[in-house]
Design a protein around this motif. Sequence first.
Motif, short mmCIF file in Angstrom:
data_model
loop_
_atom_site.label_atom_id
_atom_site.label_comp_id
_atom_site.label_asym_id
_atom_site.label_seq_id
_atom_site.Cartn_x
_atom_site.Cartn_y
_atom_site.Cartn_z
N THR A 140 12.03 7.22 28.69
CA THR A 140 11.29 6.32 27.81
C THR A 140 10.30 7.03 26.90
O THR A 140 9.81 6.44 25.95
CB THR A 140 10.53 5.26 28.63
OG1 THR A 140 9.58 5.93 29.48
CG2 THR A 140 11.47 4.44 29.48
N GLY A 141 9.99 8.30 27.21
CA GLY A 141 9.04 9.03 26.39
C GLY A 141 9.11 10.52 26.65
O GLY A 141 9.60 10.96 27.69
N VAL A 142 8.63 11.29 25.67
CA VAL A 142 8.63 12.74 25.75
C VAL A 142 7.22 13.25 25.45
O VAL A 142 6.60 12.83 24.48
CB VAL A 142 9.63 13.35 24.74
CG1 VAL A 142 9.60 14.86 24.79
CG2 VAL A 142 11.04 12.83 25.01
N VAL A 143 6.73 14.15 26.30
CA VAL A 143 5.42 14.78 26.09
C VAL A 143 5.65 16.28 25.98
O VAL A 143 6.25 16.90 26.86
CB VAL A 143 4.44 14.47 27.23
CG1 VAL A 143 3.07 15.09 26.94
CG2 VAL A 143 4.30 12.97 27.44
N ARG A 144 5.16 16.88 24.90
CA ARG A 144 5.35 18.31 24.66
C ARG A 144 4.09 19.08 25.03
O ARG A 144 3.01 18.84 24.48
CB ARG A 144 5.70 18.56 23.19
CG ARG A 144 7.00 17.88 22.75
CD ARG A 144 7.29 18.16 21.28
NE ARG A 144 8.44 17.39 20.83
CZ ARG A 144 9.70 17.82 20.93
NH1 ARG A 144 9.96 18.99 21.46
NH2 ARG A 144 10.69 17.06 20.48
#
Length: 328
Positions: A140-144
């Motif tokens: 549902t989401g991507v954190v870099r």
Amino acid sequence: MAQTNILLESGTNELELVEFYIDEENPEGGEPYRGFYGVNVAKVLEIIRMPSVTRMPGRSNPAVLGTFNLRSKVIPLVDLSRWLKKTIKASDDAKVIVSEFNRTISAFMVSGVTRIHRISWQEVEPPDTHITSFSNDSVTGVVRFEDRILLILDMEKVLGDLNPSLAMRLNPEEMRRERPAKECLKALIADDSASIRRMIAGMLEKAGFQVTRTTTGKEAWDTLEQIKAQAARDGKALFDYVDIVVSDIEMPIMDGHNLTKRIKDDPVLKELPVILFSSLITDRLRHKGESVGADDQVSKPDITTLTNRAYELIEARQGPLGLEKKAC
């Protein structure tokens, strides 16, 4: 590892993530591949060592390892690596994340847990088409971060796949009778899941609503500001353009709590009724929606009550004739 004792204030658009990892066996015999994932702290009850597990006879999915007893509660345990179709590298350091969402307590076995991150939802990117396809629509989401990428898993999808009774579904028998065709109420919905957006929109459209679909709280807020400006230019009431907002809580860029707070802090938009529709609507977390002014809160997957709640809120806000005066 325990949960943070610092509680997030509702409506600040902040998120706390428990970061965990899954070590996948290297088929060539080298170092295992470590994938990093995240789950909202709000869904986590506690993190424990691997318990003694009782196997379940006739289990339908190999990812369900069995059940265990935790303070007189029998809790199902899911091997998250198996659900992701990965071969986990054996380790004595495996951890179990005990969670509560969709009004259900479940547990997920992972290779290990690292830390808790406090970030803004603005730092969470929606997954691109490649990640969505590669993950079978389970991210549902991507954190870099500087040295790695963290994927936020759709835990509701995991649970729904393993236990279909907990998945989103419509029960036509529970829905209120459809309104006359002359009525044309207007709803704005915000949800980052394409399948849930379709389901909510389809149900509301069948009940006589025109539906505007948005994918994040930011997109919903921008749409509402445009509607407010148009109403002012045309010299019309806000309710001529939108009657109700239905929003998820967990969304990239802007979450549903922050969206609700912005609506209720606005001198014009505050009249709009807002329903929060999320797996995070539990007795333990309901106060968060109340603190930002949500008019109602419905827990996923109980989608069939949304239409009735929407009708009731519109009637309460616009008066007994509020529904009858609408025309497409």
